[in-house]
Design an enzyme around this catalytic site. Structure first.
Site, PDB file in Angstrom:
ATOM      1  N   LYS A 198       0.847  -1.195   0.000  1.00 31.17           N
ATOM      2  CA  LYS A 198       0.000   0.000   0.000  1.00 31.17           C
ATOM      3  C   LYS A 198       0.884   1.246   0.000  1.00 31.17           C
ATOM      4  O   LYS A 198       1.793   1.372   0.825  1.00 31.17           O
ATOM      5  CB  LYS A 198      -0.879   0.039   1.243  1.00 31.17           C
ATOM      6  CG  LYS A 198      -2.047  -0.910   1.190  1.00 31.17           C
ATOM      7  CD  LYS A 198      -2.956  -0.633   2.374  1.00 31.17           C
ATOM      8  CE  LYS A 198      -4.109  -1.624   2.425  1.00 31.17           C
ATOM      9  NZ  LYS A 198      -4.932  -1.403   3.623  1.00 31.17           N
ATOM     10  N   HIS A 203      -1.724   6.262  16.572  1.00 35.71           N
ATOM     11  CA  HIS A 203      -2.389   5.098  15.999  1.00 35.71           C
ATOM     12  C   HIS A 203      -2.260   3.903  16.951  1.00 35.71           C
ATOM     13  O   HIS A 203      -3.237   3.199  17.220  1.00 35.71           O
ATOM     14  CB  HIS A 203      -1.792   4.775  14.635  1.00 35.71           C
ATOM     15  CG  HIS A 203      -2.407   3.574  13.978  1.00 35.71           C
ATOM     16  ND1 HIS A 203      -3.708   3.554  13.542  1.00 35.71           N
ATOM     17  CD2 HIS A 203      -1.903   2.336  13.729  1.00 35.71           C
ATOM     18  CE1 HIS A 203      -3.973   2.360  13.035  1.00 35.71           C
ATOM     19  NE2 HIS A 203      -2.901   1.608  13.135  1.00 35.71           N
ATOM     20  N   ASN A 227      -7.421  -5.847  10.648  1.00 40.17           N
ATOM     21  CA  ASN A 227      -8.133  -4.692  11.170  1.00 40.17           C
ATOM     22  C   ASN A 227      -8.640  -4.898  12.597  1.00 40.17           C
ATOM     23  O   ASN A 227      -9.399  -4.068  13.101  1.00 40.17           O
ATOM     24  CB  ASN A 227      -9.323  -4.402  10.248  1.00 40.17           C
ATOM     25  CG  ASN A 227      -9.208  -3.031   9.668  1.00 40.17           C
ATOM     26  OD1 ASN A 227      -8.100  -2.488   9.577  1.00 40.17           O
ATOM     27  ND2 ASN A 227     -10.322  -2.442   9.302  1.00 40.17           N
TER      28      ASN A 227
HETATM   29 ZN    ZN Z   1      -2.620  -0.314  12.494  1.00 38.31          ZN
END
Ligand code: ZN
Ligand code: ADP
Length: 364
Positions: free
Chosen positions: A145, A267, A247
């Site tokens: 990504k 995060h 996730n």
């Molecule tokens: Zn993460």
């Protein structure tokens, strides 16, 4: 010492992920041998440049006639159109051929940004990822990504673009601030939760023996974590199925990051708290997981969600805005038991609400 893993991309473009110490010579030799260019672009995080440029120069300058370095200011703000444009300008103005390699040296920000530059210039020049944060080593450097942020949201512009190789050189971690170690820790804990609970015990042991020093002691855990991510993305390159397991905790985390304006909580902090929410929802749907398994890591984190307590009602609807929500349903990655993840659409708002209460209460 280093170990190599092959990343299968379900195309001809498989590549290797290598983890170890003192790898820069190998990075340079790999580029010379596999790509064979006289010129190499290095896009590097400013903090990494300050600490490590001498060893990078030493490894690269002997092999390449021309090493052209672009230093990127640290931080998420650099994942911008402006920074993307500047680097593309720089690369094109310096002169680039389709075979000129670009080496991205830094954390997730650099990997995403420089990766997207490599994907875009001449429709793709060879990319080599050299992750320098724990998070990038075990997570963002794997899976292809790349991208930048837009004013309307994070990572909204980008491409899947696989590197030619990833080299996780643990020596970089010697200068990594503790806060950034903890940021990466959450993803390792996540791998333990979704795949292999034994990782959690190893992690406790490494931390009690070394804290966040002696990065070479982290080799096995970095390797196991990377292997889990590699296995999952190799089986699901374009994110249709099991990649969702990665996730775990993140549907909660994205809400926490968002209501904290992407600045109050990192995060990693948001993911750590999010995993308490996901455990709670899992247990309400029949599992019997003891969240004590996370408690032993709590002291390493230094954040507080007390200010969110009065806002819990806002959170379930925000989960619907998650990029990964489908058909206006809240999709959660839950656990049947430790190491056994599944994806569930949850429409019982009482369950979701109660899971938020538990996540927030764990940090007040
Ligand atoms: Zn993460
Ligand atoms: P992430 O990998 O968590 O997405 P970033 O790319 O934003 O994170 O990097 C986090 C911070 O760590 C940045 O301030 C960056 O400059 C710094 N950094 C990255 N790697 C190192 C390192 N090896 N030593 C010191 N600081 C580093």
């Amino acid at each position: 010492m280093s170990n190599q893993i092959t990343v299968n991309t379900q195309s001809a473009a498989n590549y290797s992920y290598q983890v170890g110490t003192n790898l820069l010579e190998e990075v340079s030799a790999f580029i010379e041998k596999q790509i064979g260019s006289e010129k190499v672009f290095v896009v590097i995080d400013k903090n990494v440049y300050q600490h490590h440029i001498e060893s990078i120069n030493q490894a690269f300058q002997s092999r390449f006639q021309k090493m052209v370095t672009y230093v990127v200011p640290p931080g998420e703000k650099s994942k911008s159109f402006d920074q993307f444009g500047s680097i593309v300008d720089f690369v094109l103005n310096q002169g680039v051929e389709r075979s000129t390699p670009l080496v991205a040296i830094g954390g997730g920000v650099i990997g995403d940004l420089a990766g997207f530059v490599a994907a875009s210039v001449m429709r793709g020049i060879p990319l080599i990822q050299v992750p320098t944060t724990l998070l990038a080593m075990v997570d963002s450097s794997i899976g292809g990504k790349t991208g930048i942020n837009h004013s309307t949201g994070k990572n909204l512009i980008g491409a899947f673009y696989q590197p030619k190789a990833v080299f996780a050189d643990l020596n970089f971690l010697e200068t990594l601030p503790e806060k950034e170690w903890v940021n990466g820790l959450s993803e390792i804990i996540k791998y333990g939760m979704i795949e292999d609970p034994e990782i959690l015990h190893q992690l406790e042991r490494i931390i009690s023996e070394n804290g966040f020093t002696n990065p070479e002691k982290w080799q096995s855990i970095v390797e196991q974590s990377a292997q889990i991510k590699i296995d999952i993305v190799s089986r699901d390159v374009h994110e249709q199925g099991i990649r969702a397991f990665l996730n775990f905790g993140h549907t909660y985390a994205h809400v926490i990051e968002r209501v904290g304006n992407y600045s109050n909580y990192s995060h990693g902090e948001a993911v750590f708290a999010g995993m308490y929410g996901a455990i709670s929802a899992s247990n309400q749907l029949g599992a019997t997981i003891d969240s004590k398994i996370l408690d032993s890591f709590k002291a390493l984190y230094n954040f507080d969600l007390a200010s969110l307590k009065t806002r819990i009602d806002e959170f379930p609807p925000l989960m619907l805005k998650d990029k990964k929500a489908k058909n206006q349903q809240i999709r959660l990655v839950l656990l049947k038991e430790l190491g056994k993840p599944y994806v569930q659409e949850v429409d019982d708002m009482k369950i979701v609400q109660a899971s938020w209460v538990e996540a927030i209460q764990s940090f007040t």
